[in-house]
Write a protein that holds these residues in place. Sequence first.
Motif, PDB file in Angstrom:
ATOM      1  N   ASP A 149       0.839  -1.208   0.000  1.00  0.00           N
ATOM      2  CA  ASP A 149       0.000   0.000   0.000  1.00  0.00           C
ATOM      3  C   ASP A 149       0.865   1.245   0.000  1.00  0.00           C
ATOM      4  OD1 ASP A 149      -2.298  -1.533   0.083  1.00  0.00           O
ATOM      5  OD2 ASP A 149      -2.279  -1.632   2.282  1.00  0.00           O
ATOM      6  N   PRO A 150       0.444   2.279  -0.701  1.00  0.00           N
ATOM      7  CA  PRO A 150       1.190   3.557  -0.697  1.00  0.00           C
ATOM      8  C   PRO A 150       1.346   4.086   0.728  1.00  0.00           C
ATOM      9  CG  PRO A 150      -0.411   3.541  -2.456  1.00  0.00           C
ATOM     10  CD  PRO A 150      -0.712   2.347  -1.632  1.00  0.00           C
ATOM     11  N   GLY A 151       2.503   4.624   0.990  1.00  0.00           N
ATOM     12  CA  GLY A 151       2.792   5.197   2.308  1.00  0.00           C
ATOM     13  C   GLY A 151       3.484   4.237   3.231  1.00  0.00           C
ATOM     14  N   LEU A 152       3.463   2.946   2.966  1.00  0.00           N
ATOM     15  CA  LEU A 152       4.132   1.996   3.842  1.00  0.00           C
ATOM     16  C   LEU A 152       5.628   2.056   3.626  1.00  0.00           C
ATOM     17  CD1 LEU A 152       1.897  -1.197   3.578  1.00  0.00           C
ATOM     18  CD2 LEU A 152       2.102   0.362   5.531  1.00  0.00           C
ATOM     19  N   PRO A 153       6.407   2.064   4.717  1.00  0.00           N
ATOM     20  CA  PRO A 153       7.863   2.000   4.549  1.00  0.00           C
ATOM     21  C   PRO A 153       8.255   0.642   3.950  1.00  0.00           C
ATOM     22  CG  PRO A 153       7.291   2.812   6.741  1.00  0.00           C
ATOM     23  CD  PRO A 153       6.025   2.319   6.140  1.00  0.00           C
ATOM     24  N   PHE A 154       9.178   0.688   3.001  1.00  0.00           N
ATOM     25  CA  PHE A 154       9.580  -0.547   2.349  1.00  0.00           C
ATOM     26  C   PHE A 154      10.287  -1.486   3.320  1.00  0.00           C
ATOM     27  CE2 PHE A 154      12.173  -3.186  -0.498  1.00  0.00           C
ATOM     28  CZ  PHE A 154      11.173  -3.649  -1.344  1.00  0.00           C
ATOM     29  N   ASP A 155      11.025  -0.876   4.305  1.00  0.00           N
ATOM     30  CA  ASP A 155      11.672  -1.708   5.311  1.00  0.00           C
ATOM     31  C   ASP A 155      10.635  -2.503   6.093  1.00  0.00           C
ATOM     32  OD1 ASP A 155      13.884  -0.490   4.377  1.00  0.00           O
ATOM     33  OD2 ASP A 155      14.473   0.464   6.271  1.00  0.00           O
TER      34      ASP A 155
END
Length: 478
Positions: free
Chosen positions: A43-49
């Motif tokens: 989902d947009p806004g989620l940190p990739f880490d």
Amino acid sequence: MASAGPSPPLLDLMPDGLAVLDARGRILTATARSRALLGHSLDPGLPFDRVMSECVAAGTLRLEPDVLGRVLADLKADEQATARPAFVPLADGRWLRLIASPSPEGGQVMLLGDVTALKARERLHRQTRRLFALTIRAATDGFFHWDTATDTTYYSPRLNEMLGLAPGTLNDAGPTLRSLIHPDDVPGQGRAFQQMLDGADRVEVQGRLAHADGGWRWAAFRVLPVRDDDGQIVQMIGAISDITARREAEDALLRANHELEARVVARTAELQAANDALRREVDERRRIQARLEHLARHDALTGLPNRRALEEHLEQMKAQRSATGAPTLAVCYLDLDGFKAANDTHGHDFGDFLLVTVAERLQACAGAGNLVARLGGDEFVAVLDLARGVDHEAFLAAALARVAEPVSDAQGRGAVVTLSAGVALWPDAANDGTGLIRAADTAMYAAKRSGKATWRLARGPEVAVPPTQDRRRRPESD
């Protein structure tokens, strides 16, 4: 949180997944392929880490936490970095490659790709290299390795040595192994190669290779094809053994076997010939023995049974019938009248002819089932089986008449003889064969005294007593 929108439709057509991150590492947008590869909504806004940590926690990615930290650190790009790849194993056995590149806005563009096939090829390549190294170290025979991708072949020093060549002589630019194969063996090598193309995992074939000394060496080829995941041959590894000595020994053994078989056949023929000769000798001895046995019981001139056969016949006939009741046997002692004069006049050959003729006439008169024997000289004996309805009087009448017919030979010599006969009936005249013959002999002499050409019957045992002189040696009184 930065705003984000769906990925452009064109990006969803890419074979790899794509995710765009802002400068703080949060997802701005992600393609459906990237979501499918990671098994996450992205989902947009989620940190990739955080996304990566959640994938590890969910078991989608097979990474330890410290390893995940190193992977994420490797993916951090600075302004000078253009791409940092990382390889991550998925829970289903596949491999995921992540490549991070800086974006103009200060963030990152993350490419996600399925590199499972690439990893498999790398693993196969490593395995092949290990196999190659092990083969080189373990082989005592000649060795070659063909890489189909580059169409290059490696020939071991030992293979060159086997063919009398200096190391490095065999190479792709110079003489190749294929060029040294004996022309007659090329079709067999071609069939073996075709077997590998058809899926065989190993082939073995024998053939001859040209040697530097101008001769040929027998070699055993053992070739192992190496295939990729699609089953296509990417390499061939082959070991070659010099089997010249073995083949020469086999050929020598084969020649020896052929020579032995030829000797066996010849010896068998010799033994068969010897066996045939022995069989012929045995058969000849049997014929001689049979002839001797025949002569022991038959007269040599007329072929009629002799005295021995006559006495045996009488004993057999007596044993088959009762000594009581009506007579069942008649012994007729027959003596020629006038034989001595004919023999003296015309010679012994005519006398023999005359005896043979009389013998034939007596046999004809006696008929089948009755015996006519010759005792010697001009004396004959007929044994008649009265139990079969034979009439001794009828026989004597026929014999007297038939014998009295003139006899002539091819030289025109002729004579007329007559017959005097004596008859003894069993058991009236005597009980044994010798007594019957003597009684008949005595009766025959009575016929002689009464004028010849007639017959007399022995009336009892007293009549059967023979005269004192030996009848077989008595002079002819006619």
